[in-house]
Design an enzyme around this catalytic site. Sequence first.
Site, PDB file in Angstrom:
ATOM      1  N   ILE A  59       0.715  -1.172   0.103  1.00 23.22           N
ATOM      2  CA  ILE A  59       0.091  -0.097   0.084  1.00 23.22           C
ATOM      3  C   ILE A  59       0.754   1.357  -0.249  1.00 23.22           C
ATOM      4  CG2 ILE A  59      -1.651   1.178   1.124  1.00 23.22           C
ATOM      5  CD1 ILE A  59      -2.820  -1.113   2.480  1.00 23.22           C
ATOM      6  N   HIS A  60       0.995   2.222  -0.994  1.00 24.29           N
ATOM      7  CA  HIS A  60       1.668   3.370  -1.372  1.00 24.29           C
ATOM      8  C   HIS A  60       0.971   4.185  -2.261  1.00 24.29           C
ATOM      9  CE1 HIS A  60       2.451   2.153  -5.304  1.00 24.29           C
ATOM     10  NE2 HIS A  60       2.395   0.880  -4.905  1.00 24.29           N
ATOM     11  N   GLY A  61       1.648   5.183  -2.359  1.00 22.87           N
ATOM     12  CA  GLY A  61       1.014   6.468  -3.081  1.00 22.87           C
ATOM     13  C   GLY A  61       0.360   6.449  -4.317  1.00 22.87           C
TER      14      GLY A  61
ATOM     15  N   VAL B   8      -3.262   4.194  -3.369  1.00 18.78           N
ATOM     16  CA  VAL B   8      -3.791   5.492  -2.591  1.00 18.78           C
ATOM     17  C   VAL B   8      -4.543   6.435  -3.463  1.00 18.78           C
ATOM     18  CG1 VAL B   8      -3.997   7.173  -0.799  1.00 18.78           C
ATOM     19  CG2 VAL B   8      -2.665   4.910  -0.420  1.00 18.78           C
TER      20      VAL B   8
END
Length: 166
Positions: free
Chosen positions: A21-23, A26
């Site tokens: 889960i990262h930029g 997201v």
Amino acid sequence: MADEFEGMPGIVAIRIDDRLIHGQVVAYWSNSLKLTRIMVANDQVAADDMRKSVLRMAAPAGIKTSIIPVERAAKQILEGKYAGQRVFLIVNKPADIIRLMDLGLPIKTINIGNMGGKDDTKPIKKYVNVTDEQEQQFRDLLAKGVEITTQLVPQDPVTHLTDYLK
């Protein structure tokens, strides 16, 4: 697109990304896919409370997270626990896709996001670096009929891993 994830109620996309889960997940994928849940299936991360906490903080507000071992992910998906949700399933290596399939998930298509370069890896595409073992695992998945696309963000053109494997 509906039959791509048939037999896996709630799953709308499956991705390999070593950042989990990262930029990009997201900011882009969660909106594009209208997600209600992000599931990380990884034994090591599920056992690490600090990493779980960091990943949960990275998730967008209003989107649930499940950070669970691979075996539990397969069991819960097959039981229909996520039916009616919009779940993005993320793993960090092809071995976990193979395990999920061995546990009964009828995976037909996956997307590769980022697999960062390390000392024991070689680049096969920008942002996709693999060990010899991972390259063979991708070849095995392709031989089983799994479609493997490479796309960092939804706005990028979809490419296929077969175009990059020699």
